[in-house]
Write a protein that holds these residues in place. Sequence first.
Motif, PDB file in Angstrom:
ATOM      1  N   ALA A   3    -100.747  12.614 -59.014  1.00 19.34           N
ATOM      2  CA  ALA A   3    -100.805  13.911 -59.689  1.00 19.34           C
ATOM      3  C   ALA A   3     -99.403  14.503 -59.767  1.00 19.34           C
ATOM      4  N   PRO A   4     -99.164  15.344 -60.786  1.00 27.01           N
ATOM      5  CA  PRO A   4     -97.823  15.933 -60.914  1.00 27.01           C
ATOM      6  C   PRO A   4     -97.461  16.848 -59.749  1.00 27.01           C
ATOM      7  N   VAL A   5     -96.169  16.872 -59.447  1.00 26.04           N
ATOM      8  CA  VAL A   5     -95.660  17.783 -58.410  1.00 26.04           C
ATOM      9  C   VAL A   5     -95.631  19.191 -58.995  1.00 26.04           C
ATOM     10  N   LEU A   6     -96.306  20.132 -58.338  1.00 23.77           N
ATOM     11  CA  LEU A   6     -96.294  21.512 -58.823  1.00 23.77           C
ATOM     12  C   LEU A   6     -95.195  22.329 -58.151  1.00 23.77           C
ATOM     13  N   LEU A   7     -95.022  22.096 -56.844  1.00 24.28           N
ATOM     14  CA  LEU A   7     -94.044  22.876 -56.092  1.00 24.28           C
ATOM     15  C   LEU A   7     -93.196  21.929 -55.268  1.00 24.28           C
ATOM     16  N   SER A   8     -91.883  22.106 -55.321  1.00 24.75           N
ATOM     17  CA  SER A   8     -91.064  21.284 -54.429  1.00 24.75           C
ATOM     18  C   SER A   8     -89.896  22.074 -53.854  1.00 24.75           C
ATOM     19  N   ASP A  62     -82.818  23.938 -53.236  1.00 20.73           N
ATOM     20  CA  ASP A  62     -83.524  24.473 -54.394  1.00 20.73           C
ATOM     21  C   ASP A  62     -85.033  24.512 -54.161  1.00 20.73           C
ATOM     22  N   VAL A  63     -85.682  25.377 -54.930  1.00 16.22           N
ATOM     23  CA  VAL A  63     -87.140  25.430 -54.957  1.00 16.22           C
ATOM     24  C   VAL A  63     -87.536  25.319 -56.411  1.00 16.22           C
ATOM     25  N   SER A  64     -88.434  24.385 -56.741  1.00 18.17           N
ATOM     26  CA  SER A  64     -88.895  24.360 -58.120  1.00 18.17           C
ATOM     27  C   SER A  64     -90.408  24.371 -58.205  1.00 18.17           C
ATOM     28  N   TYR A  65     -90.848  24.977 -59.296  1.00 17.49           N
ATOM     29  CA  TYR A  65     -92.266  25.163 -59.554  1.00 17.49           C
ATOM     30  C   TYR A  65     -92.521  24.728 -60.990  1.00 17.49           C
ATOM     31  N   LEU A  66     -93.514  23.875 -61.188  1.00 15.68           N
ATOM     32  CA  LEU A  66     -93.821  23.330 -62.516  1.00 15.68           C
ATOM     33  C   LEU A  66     -92.582  22.708 -63.155  1.00 15.68           C
ATOM     34  N   GLY A  67     -91.756  22.094 -62.318  1.00 17.43           N
ATOM     35  CA  GLY A  67     -90.610  21.352 -62.817  1.00 17.43           C
ATOM     36  C   GLY A  67     -89.357  22.153 -63.100  1.00 17.43           C
TER      37      GLY A  67
END
Length: 238
Positions: A3-8, A62-67
């Motif tokens: 499944a796609p990464v939503l939050l990283s 960094d923090v990313s959400y929905l890419g």
Amino acid sequence: AAAPVLLSLSNLKVAYGGIQAVKGVSLEVREGELVSLIGANGAGKTTSLKAVTGLQPVADGDVSYLGRSIRGQGAWDLAKQGLVMVPEGRGTFTRMTITENLQMGAYVRDDKDIDADIEKVFAIFPRLKERRDQLAGTMSGGEQQMLAMGRALMARPKVLLLDEPSMGLSPIMVDKIFEVVADIHRQGVTILLVEQNASRALALASRGYVMDSGQITMTGPGRQLLDDPKVREAYLGH
Ligand code: ATP
């Protein structure tokens, strides 16, 4: 396919003055997962969540959400995009009623179907329905936790960040809260759960991360961490 990464979080660092509380944390949450972040008091779990929602500045990483990077964005903007946090200590509006608190939760989205969504929250938390006209400040700790979670659901989250939802609650209420977390997850909400109650949090988790002194020390499927002798000794007391 995964499944796609939503939050990283990648190599996230957060400091209070000269004190590094989070020292390069990387973790990811994929769509549909319930990821538990466990660790002792002061490990940096809450600080990591605060950095995700802009309550504490990111020093590095960094923090990313929905890419996309969300560094520097505030809680309100993030909630509008479906990334919603239930803070430690709950933060309900004590001088508003239960129903008014739930209505506030819907402010970040369009105002269609609010009443229907309140009924959905009441179906998950019948206790809130019984007390719909009561002031939030007069409710017990467990009831306020339910209200805080209900209010977050009103925003229609894609990803829910839960900071120590079981903290300070009676054993019966702890059972109830973990049941509800599992229930919300089954209904399709992706969850990042921060908990000191390692056994309960890992039992529910698709995957878990163990945090110690600002760093991730172990990661794996929830069940695997639960059965790991090192985790058992350090966080489960046996
Ligand atoms: P807890 O379960 O107690 O919330 P935690 O794993 O969430 O623990 P944090 O609250 O993130 O840990 O704290 C990480 C470290 O940062 C601790 O050493 C703590 O003392 C420190 N810290 C937290 N908040 C602040 C603050 N506002 N100012 C200074 N230091 C802080």
